[in-house]
Design a protein around this motif. Structure first.
Motif, short mmCIF file in Angstrom:
data_model
loop_
_atom_site.label_atom_id
_atom_site.label_comp_id
_atom_site.label_asym_id
_atom_site.label_seq_id
_atom_site.Cartn_x
_atom_site.Cartn_y
_atom_site.Cartn_z
N ALA A 30 30.52 -135.58 30.07
CA ALA A 30 29.09 -135.92 30.13
C ALA A 30 28.69 -136.78 28.94
O ALA A 30 27.87 -137.70 29.06
CB ALA A 30 28.24 -134.65 30.18
N ALA A 31 29.30 -136.50 27.77
CA ALA A 31 29.01 -137.31 26.58
C ALA A 31 29.50 -138.74 26.79
O ALA A 31 28.82 -139.70 26.40
CB ALA A 31 29.69 -136.69 25.36
N ARG A 32 30.67 -138.89 27.41
CA ARG A 32 31.19 -140.23 27.70
C ARG A 32 30.25 -140.96 28.67
O ARG A 32 29.99 -142.17 28.52
CB ARG A 32 32.59 -140.13 28.29
N LYS A 33 29.73 -140.24 29.64
CA LYS A 33 28.79 -140.85 30.59
C LYS A 33 27.56 -141.36 29.86
O LYS A 33 27.07 -142.47 30.14
CB LYS A 33 28.40 -139.84 31.66
N MET A 34 27.05 -140.56 28.91
CA MET A 34 25.87 -140.98 28.16
C MET A 34 26.13 -142.25 27.38
O MET A 34 25.27 -143.15 27.32
CB MET A 34 25.43 -139.85 27.21
N THR A 35 27.32 -142.38 26.80
CA THR A 35 27.64 -143.59 26.04
C THR A 35 27.75 -144.80 26.97
O THR A 35 27.35 -145.91 26.61
CB THR A 35 28.96 -143.43 25.26
N ASP A 36 28.28 -144.59 28.18
CA ASP A 36 28.38 -145.70 29.13
C ASP A 36 27.00 -146.16 29.58
O ASP A 36 26.75 -147.36 29.76
CB ASP A 36 29.21 -145.29 30.34
N LEU A 37 26.09 -145.20 29.80
CA LEU A 37 24.72 -145.57 30.17
C LEU A 37 24.05 -146.36 29.05
O LEU A 37 23.30 -147.32 29.29
CB LEU A 37 23.91 -144.32 30.48
N GLN A 38 24.33 -145.96 27.80
CA GLN A 38 23.78 -146.69 26.66
C GLN A 38 24.40 -148.08 26.57
O GLN A 38 23.72 -149.06 26.24
CB GLN A 38 24.05 -145.92 25.37
N THR A 39 25.70 -148.20 26.91
CA THR A 39 26.36 -149.51 26.91
C THR A 39 25.71 -150.44 27.91
O THR A 39 25.51 -151.63 27.64
CB THR A 39 27.86 -149.35 27.24
N VAL A 40 25.38 -149.90 29.09
CA VAL A 40 24.69 -150.71 30.11
C VAL A 40 23.36 -151.23 29.58
O VAL A 40 22.99 -152.39 29.77
CB VAL A 40 24.49 -149.89 31.39
#
Length: 227
Positions: free
Chosen positions: A17-27
């Motif tokens: 879930a933490a990795r998902k949050m970073t990907d959303l921030q990358t977007v």
């Protein structure tokens, strides 16, 4: 209290879930870069999870007791249909409890029959003994006025109840160990250090990405492949 597999699985899920949050921030960052005449020429910063090494203390809390059919089935029904079941209707709530107590007789008969067959694990044919119980139980639930069925699919409730029944039967027949553990820091601090168990776990990322290609018939195929 959780079981060890649930606790460790939850930790891994939180890392994902933490990795998902970073990907959303990358977007979000990519969108901002695209709007700027200078930033759009820069590479987009993106964090990847390398290897996370964990040392997790816990203590064994003992195995949970074998539950009666009336107890675990009521728990499963009210959990799955929590938004559609009204336990405050004491008359119909008691009717449900009485019905489950009667169903327990059939449940126990099947348990006795399976034990007499003296097989170390449940067979598919033995598992099917309990399908009519789950079906009949949900049919009775649909007749009770304190169920609204606005958000609960009766078929999904039946499947969930059937899965719970099979899980509980396995505990009885196969004597599966579902030992619960203590993980709360406040409780662990009260225990003798000799009682503590340390699980060492390394979690490494193995990401997947979408690949798009055209097959020999000209069809566009999209599939997930390892990064």
């Amino acid at each position: 209290m959780p079981k060890l597999n649930e606790y460790l699985g939850g930790i891994v899920s939180e890392i994902a879930a933490a990795r998902k949050m970073t990907d959303l921030q990358t977007v979000q960052i990519a969108k901002e870069y695209a709007k700027d005449d200078l930033l759009k020429h820069f590479s987009i910063p993106r964090m990847k999870v390398g290897t996370v090494d964990l040392t997790i203390p816990f203590a064994a809390a003992g195995s949970s007791p074998v539950l009666l059919f009336r107890d675990f089935s009521y728990d499963e029904i009210t959990k799955v249909a929590s938004t559609d079941y009204n336990p405050a209707d004491t008359k119909n709530d008691q009717n449900l409890r009485n019905f489950l107590a009667n169903q327990e007789l059939s449940y126990n008969d099947y348990i006795t029959k399976i034990k007499a067959e003296n097989k170390p694990t449940l067979t598919d044919s033995q598992i099917q003994y309990f399908e009519p119980i789950s079906k009949y139980t949900v049919e009775y639930c649909r007749s009770l006025p304190n169920f609204t069925w606005n958000n609960t699919d009766p078929q999904l409730l039946q499947q969930s109840l059937f899965s719970r029944i099979v899980s509980e039967v396995r505990r009885v027949i196969e004597k599966t160990d579902d030992r619960e553990i203590i993980v709360e820091a406040s409780k662990l601090m009260q225990l003798d250090a000799k009682c503590l168990i340390y699980a060492k776990m390394s979690v490494s990322e193995a990401g997947m990405e979408w690949s798009r290609y055209e097959d020999i018939n000209g069809n566009i195929i999209e599939t997930l492949i390892p990064e």
